[in-house]
Every structure is written in C-alpha cells, then in structure tokens.
Scaffold this motif. Sequence first.
Motif, PDB file in Angstrom:
ATOM      1  N   ILE A 140       0.865  -1.190   0.000  1.00  0.00           N
ATOM      2  CA  ILE A 140       0.000   0.000   0.000  1.00  0.00           C
ATOM      3  C   ILE A 140       0.899   1.237   0.000  1.00  0.00           C
ATOM      4  O   ILE A 140       1.607   1.503   0.973  1.00  0.00           O
ATOM      5  N   SER A 141       0.877   1.938  -1.131  1.00  0.00           N
ATOM      6  CA  SER A 141       1.765   3.098  -1.281  1.00  0.00           C
ATOM      7  C   SER A 141       1.241   4.295  -0.501  1.00  0.00           C
ATOM      8  O   SER A 141       0.049   4.376  -0.193  1.00  0.00           O
ATOM      9  N   ALA A 142       2.127   5.234  -0.236  1.00  0.00           N
ATOM     10  CA  ALA A 142       1.723   6.540   0.299  1.00  0.00           C
ATOM     11  C   ALA A 142       1.541   7.475  -0.887  1.00  0.00           C
ATOM     12  O   ALA A 142       2.260   7.372  -1.880  1.00  0.00           O
ATOM     13  N   THR A 175       0.071  11.721  -2.061  1.00  0.00           N
ATOM     14  CA  THR A 175      -0.495  13.025  -1.674  1.00  0.00           C
ATOM     15  C   THR A 175      -1.636  13.416  -2.611  1.00  0.00           C
ATOM     16  O   THR A 175      -2.165  14.507  -2.488  1.00  0.00           O
ATOM     17  N   ARG A 176      -1.990  12.533  -3.559  1.00  0.00           N
ATOM     18  CA  ARG A 176      -3.103  12.917  -4.440  1.00  0.00           C
ATOM     19  C   ARG A 176      -4.434  12.743  -3.719  1.00  0.00           C
ATOM     20  O   ARG A 176      -4.529  12.046  -2.723  1.00  0.00           O
ATOM     21  N   GLU A 177      -5.468  13.399  -4.265  1.00  0.00           N
ATOM     22  CA  GLU A 177      -6.822  13.312  -3.708  1.00  0.00           C
ATOM     23  C   GLU A 177      -7.320  11.876  -3.776  1.00  0.00           C
ATOM     24  O   GLU A 177      -7.063  11.179  -4.767  1.00  0.00           O
ATOM     25  N   ASP A 198      -6.272   1.116  -0.360  1.00  0.00           N
ATOM     26  CA  ASP A 198      -5.766   1.411  -1.706  1.00  0.00           C
ATOM     27  C   ASP A 198      -4.460   2.199  -1.614  1.00  0.00           C
ATOM     28  O   ASP A 198      -3.509   1.945  -2.363  1.00  0.00           O
ATOM     29  N   TYR A 199      -4.444   3.172  -0.765  1.00  0.00           N
ATOM     30  CA  TYR A 199      -3.270   4.020  -0.529  1.00  0.00           C
ATOM     31  C   TYR A 199      -3.282   4.488   0.918  1.00  0.00           C
ATOM     32  O   TYR A 199      -4.335   4.481   1.565  1.00  0.00           O
ATOM     33  N   HIS A 200      -2.127   4.941   1.388  1.00  0.00           N
ATOM     34  CA  HIS A 200      -2.082   5.749   2.603  1.00  0.00           C
ATOM     35  C   HIS A 200      -2.093   7.193   2.110  1.00  0.00           C
ATOM     36  O   HIS A 200      -1.089   7.672   1.589  1.00  0.00           O
ATOM     37  N   PHE A 203       2.930  13.308  -4.936  1.00  0.00           N
ATOM     38  CA  PHE A 203       4.016  12.390  -4.593  1.00  0.00           C
ATOM     39  C   PHE A 203       3.451  10.995  -4.339  1.00  0.00           C
ATOM     40  O   PHE A 203       2.343  10.855  -3.810  1.00  0.00           O
ATOM     41  N   TYR A 204       4.227   9.998  -4.694  1.00  0.00           N
ATOM     42  CA  TYR A 204       3.872   8.598  -4.453  1.00  0.00           C
ATOM     43  C   TYR A 204       5.133   7.903  -3.944  1.00  0.00           C
ATOM     44  O   TYR A 204       6.224   8.168  -4.446  1.00  0.00           O
ATOM     45  N   GLY A 205       4.970   6.989  -2.988  1.00  0.00           N
ATOM     46  CA  GLY A 205       6.158   6.287  -2.516  1.00  0.00           C
ATOM     47  C   GLY A 205       5.847   4.965  -1.848  1.00  0.00           C
ATOM     48  O   GLY A 205       4.764   4.762  -1.297  1.00  0.00           O
ATOM     49  N   PHE A 232       3.498  -4.929  -6.200  1.00  0.00           N
ATOM     50  CA  PHE A 232       3.530  -3.463  -6.226  1.00  0.00           C
ATOM     51  C   PHE A 232       2.815  -2.938  -7.470  1.00  0.00           C
ATOM     52  O   PHE A 232       2.895  -3.564  -8.538  1.00  0.00           O
ATOM     53  N   ASP A 233       2.203  -1.776  -7.344  1.00  0.00           N
ATOM     54  CA  ASP A 233       1.633  -1.033  -8.490  1.00  0.00           C
ATOM     55  C   ASP A 233       2.328   0.324  -8.468  1.00  0.00           C
ATOM     56  O   ASP A 233       1.998   1.181  -7.653  1.00  0.00           O
ATOM     57  N   VAL A 234       3.337   0.483  -9.312  1.00  0.00           N
ATOM     58  CA  VAL A 234       4.149   1.713  -9.276  1.00  0.00           C
ATOM     59  C   VAL A 234       4.454   2.219 -10.691  1.00  0.00           C
ATOM     60  O   VAL A 234       4.302   1.481 -11.661  1.00  0.00           O
TER      61      VAL A 234
END
Length: 188
Positions: A33-35, A37-39, A49-51, A78-80, A98-100
Amino acid sequence: MGKLIVITAPSGAGKTTIVRHLIKTFYFLGFSISATTREKRKHEVDGKDYHFMTVEDFKKMRRRRKFLEWEEVYENQFYGTLRSEVERIWKEGKHIIFDVDVKGAKDIKKAYPNETLAIFVKPPSVEELFARLRNRKTEDEASLKKRFARSKRELKYEKKFDKVLVNDDLKIALKEAEEMVINFIKEK
Ligand code: ADP
Ligand code: 5GP
C-alpha cells in the motif's frame, strides 16, 4: 525473505485491474500500500488502496528515510513505497506485489535485483490507452492531460523490464499474468 512482483505501466493501461485480480487469485501475495499526496477517489479506501497524506507529512517521512523509493509522478503529487510495507508483508510470510510508475519499478528492481520480477503492462495502442483512461471517469480534463503526456513518455520504457504483458483482451492478459507470477515464484 520473500519475492517482489512489480506491475508497472502508463496510467490507464490496466495495472490496478491486473493487480486486484492477482491478489484475489493468489493468497500468497500481499499488496504494498503506497503513500500518496493525491486526492482520494470516491471508491478508494484510505489504508487499503493508498495511505493518503499531505505533502508536508510525505516530505517529513521522506526526510526520515521511510521510503524504499518515491517519485513526484505529477506536479506536487508524490507517491512512494514505505519500507514498513515491505517488512509487514514479508513478516506475514507473503510475497509482495507493487503497483508503481516506471521509475519506481526500476528503483525496486535495483534494490532487490535477484528477487524482483518487473512486469510492464502494455496497452494495445495509445488511442486505446487514452480511451480507457477517459472512460474510467476518475480524472478531470486537467488531470487527463497530465496523464496523457506522461503516458506517452512511459510507453517507451517497455524494454527496461523483465516481462511485457500486452493488455488487449483482459481475460487473456489476466491468465498470462497468473502464469508469469507462478513461474517466477516456483523459481529458486
Ligand atoms: P491503471 O491502474 O494502469 O491506471 P486501470 O486498471 O485503472 O489502469 O484500468 C484503466 C481502465 O481501463 C479501467 O476503467 C479498467 O476497467 C479498464 N480496462 C482495464 N483493462 C482493460 C482491457 N483489457 N480492455 C478494456 N478495458 C480495460
Ligand atoms: P494513480 O494516481 O492512478 O493511482 O497512480 C498514478 C501513478 O503513480 C501510477 O503509475 C501508479 O502506478 C504510480 N504509483 C502508485 N504508487 C506508487 C509508489 O509507491 N511509487 C511510485 N514510484 N509510483 C507509484
């Protein structure tokens, strides 16, 4: 230590669809589960889905070296991959999926060269890719424009990865994805 399966592609090629299918099919895979900053999109769940986090918090975590890799995929978005995700999933005795984006995929492969299978998902054509992204109805016009521009660049990266998975007929693509995963997990 488990293995790492990295699914990468331009936005709209079908990564999320393929990753979801693989997680449902194989109990031995855990989703990183990626971090970001998108909405959050309407159907998405924070922590699943995300943090989702603020740019400020993301940068704080980046300073504290909490990311295995990170990328400003779109301006101020940002994504990480959190190192804690990798540890959590391995502790559960699972392999990681991973989905990156393409840069994240290259970075993960570099960090774990022998344990990683990096799969590039290729759409049948640029036109079809754009049509899928538009039909998904998750992006406004400005976001679509940014994604189209980036996708065009990302399509050139397919040769950098271990496998190319053409996502034309979805049923066939899902079967091929299953086979790629099984064959890789079976390898020593
Ligand atoms: P990504 O995660 O790479 O951005 P998605 O998995 O969200 O892509 O897929 C983009 C859109 O295309 C979604 O609406 C999805 O349902 C659809 N889609 C995925 N694969 C196919 C396919 N083989 N044929 C037609 N539509 C597809
Ligand atoms: P979306 O906003 O459509 O969910 O994702 C946009 C892009 O960011 C996609 O290419 C997705 O794979 C990528 N992405 C998601 N999480 C990460 C991550 O942790 N690291 C990197 N480098 N890219 C990511």
